[in-house]
Design a protein around this motif. Structure first.
Motif, PDB file in Angstrom:
ATOM      1  N   GLU A  30       0.850  -1.178   0.000  1.00 56.66           N
ATOM      2  CA  GLU A  30       0.000   0.000   0.000  1.00 56.66           C
ATOM      3  C   GLU A  30       0.889   1.233   0.000  1.00 56.66           C
ATOM      4  O   GLU A  30       1.629   1.464   0.949  1.00 56.66           O
ATOM      5  CB  GLU A  30      -0.926   0.003   1.220  1.00 56.66           C
ATOM      6  CG  GLU A  30      -1.922  -1.157   1.234  1.00 56.66           C
ATOM      7  CD  GLU A  30      -2.883  -1.085   2.406  1.00 56.66           C
ATOM      8  OE1 GLU A  30      -3.165   0.050   2.853  1.00 56.66           O
ATOM      9  OE2 GLU A  30      -3.320  -2.141   2.887  1.00 56.66           O
TER      10      GLU A  30
ATOM     11  N   GLU B 248      -2.070  -1.378  -3.877  1.00 56.67           N
ATOM     12  CA  GLU B 248      -2.920  -0.189  -3.820  1.00 56.67           C
ATOM     13  C   GLU B 248      -2.020   1.040  -3.906  1.00 56.67           C
ATOM     14  O   GLU B 248      -1.354   1.406  -2.937  1.00 56.67           O
ATOM     15  CB  GLU B 248      -3.743  -0.145  -2.533  1.00 56.67           C
ATOM     16  CG  GLU B 248      -4.686   1.049  -2.470  1.00 56.67           C
ATOM     17  CD  GLU B 248      -5.575   1.063  -1.242  1.00 56.67           C
ATOM     18  OE1 GLU B 248      -6.422   1.976  -1.141  1.00 56.67           O
ATOM     19  OE2 GLU B 248      -5.409   0.167  -0.389  1.00 56.67           O
TER      20      GLU B 248
ATOM     21  N   LYS C  49      -5.947  -1.959  -6.612  1.00 58.23           N
ATOM     22  CA  LYS C  49      -6.896  -0.979  -6.094  1.00 58.23           C
ATOM     23  C   LYS C  49      -6.278   0.397  -6.266  1.00 58.23           C
ATOM     24  O   LYS C  49      -5.131   0.626  -5.880  1.00 58.23           O
ATOM     25  CB  LYS C  49      -7.215  -1.251  -4.615  1.00 58.23           C
ATOM     26  CG  LYS C  49      -8.262  -0.312  -4.036  1.00 58.23           C
ATOM     27  CD  LYS C  49      -8.571  -0.651  -2.582  1.00 58.23           C
ATOM     28  CE  LYS C  49      -9.631   0.288  -2.020  1.00 58.23           C
ATOM     29  NZ  LYS C  49      -9.936  -0.029  -0.594  1.00 58.23           N
TER      30      LYS C  49
END
Length: 443
Positions: A191, A213, A232
């Motif tokens: 992330e 992400e 994402k």
């Protein structure tokens, strides 16, 4: 005899030096290590490991001494700026219990490398790894962050992943993340909502799933077994390398890669192995409405890796080229060790298409000159285009294929009964900038 005595005296002097230097206070040793040059050799660095041998991390029922790990590397990073005005690369080694060793190096442009490959690797347990990058905008942001642009992590295992993850939370502005040779790594979650633009994952043999992400990710390079990808907030990938050596699952389901393939539709540079197209990308493209509406309309450079370029493999490549309407450069690499999907029903049928922008085809690893000529004629026949064809072979100068009148042809090359035209190869001298450089999949 004199040489032996001299070597023996040098060994005694070295041991004596090491004994004396390890008696120095830890602060002085840390200062010495922080300014030690990278290219001075591991032998010299080994003389200064007394401090790190006394810094250990306890395993098996006790809490990891994360603060010690972070403190030593943090001091190294700070003193790199303070004591190294010329910004020469620096390296140190941290020695822990159980034979664990981390080699820490920092170089130009804020590039940091943490390499655990030198120490004991006998820790086969599988693990999942979650990496949070550039979290400085969150309320839990730690004080005094480190500014690292490029971070390379090598041979991290289940014993060291927590140490590394906690350290990474103190880094700010990481733009490039490279993860290599992490045995036991089963699942990876990254992330990096801001700043992270380049992600590279290579040679992690146990990896089965990757979740990413990242709002600003532009480049994704992956080499290893085919795994499951989930994206994402990944909206615009420009450079994608899918160097899948083979499937990581017993049964391939192209439907599982729907969101992933949609996420790479706007790439400008793409690396793909032939078997991956034959078994995953191709079935997905020709299912549903993808064949009519889906195009890699921005793709300019295609790097295609295959086991050979026989008729079936050429047809599979041409099937894919139909979706690459803006292609400018095609690079074909023959890797005899690459997985081959073999013939499949329907692979012999290739409809004509158009590649109006194709200017160059670079062909590397072809054993026979006739194969290069035949490929060129098939390209003209199917796509109505005749780009500059460059032949690259090991131990030879780069050559360009040109058509010549029959009256200028000397001799009759093998396989000429299949050729419609006469050709010759001329050595490339100018206009070949960038064509001979290796792509990252060859590193």
């Amino acid at each position: 005899m004199e040489e032996e005595e001299e070597e023996e005296n040098e060994a005694i002097d070295e041991c004596s030096f090491r004994s004396e230097i390890t008696k120095l206070p830890d602060e002085i040793l840390a200062n010495i290590l922080s300014i030690y040059p990278l290219d001075s050799g591991s032998k010299s660095i080994a003389l200064l490991t007394g401090l790190w041998n006394r810094t250990s991390i306890k395993y098996g029922g006790t809490t990891l001494q994360v603060q010690v790990f972070e403190s030593e590397i943090g001091d190294f990073l700070v003193k790199f700026d303070e004591n190294n005005p010329l910004k020469n690369p620096r390296k140190l080694e941290l020695h822990f219990d159980r034979g664990l060793i981390v080699t820490v190096s920092i170089g130009l442009n804020k590039k940091l490398s943490l390499d655990f490959s030198k120490g004991n690797q006998d820790y086969p347990r599988q693990f999942g790894w979650e990496i949070l990058l550039n979290t400085m905008d969150f309320p839990q942001s730690p004080p005094n962050p480190f500014y690292i642009k490029t971070l390379k992590l090598t041979s991290v295992n289940y014993l060291t992943c927590e140490l590394v993850s906690n350290l990474i939370k103190k880094f700010r502005y990481v733009e490039s993340l490279m993860i290599e040779r992490c045995d036991g790594l089963r699942s990876l979650r990254i992330e990096g909502l801001a700043k992270l633009t380049n992600l590279s994952v290579r040679d992690c043999p146990d990896l089965r799933s990757v979740f990413v992400e990242c709002l600003e990710l532009k480049s994704l390079r992956y080499r290893g077994r085919l795994c499951w990808f989930s994206f994402k907030n990944v909206t615009y990938l420009e450079d994608v390398m899918l160097d899948f050596e083979g499937p990581g699952f017993n049964h391939l389901n192209h439907g599982l890669y729907d969101r992933f393939l949609r996420a790479i539709r706007d790439v400008k540079v793409l690396t793909l192995r032939g078997w991956m197209y034959k078994e995953v990308v191709g079935p997905w493209l020709f299912s549903g409405e993808h064949e009519q509406h889906f195009r890699f309309s921005k793709l300019e450079d295609l790097w295609w890796i295959d086991s050979c370029m026989d008729d079936h493999n050429i047809n599979w490549l041409f099937c894919f080229l139909k979706f690459c309407t803006s292609l400018k450069r095609l690079f074909i690499t023959i890797d005899p060790h690459s997985r081959s999907a073999g013939d499949h029903q329907g692979s012999n049928v290739v409809e004509n298409g158009r590649l109006r922008k194709l200017k160059v085809v670079k062909m590397e690893g072809f054993k026979k000159e006739e194969d290069v000529m035949l490929f060129n004629e098939r390209l003209m026949e199917v796509f109505g285009v005749e780009p500059r064809v460059v032949d690259v072979r090991k131990g030879m100068h780069t050559r360009c294929l040109i058509r010549i009148p029959k009256r200028q042809a000397i001799g009759k090359p093998r396989g000429s009964d299949k050729l419609k035209f006469c050709y010759k190869f001329v050595e490339e001298v100018f206009g070949n900038r960038g064509l001979c450089s290796n792509h990252p999949h060859m590193a």
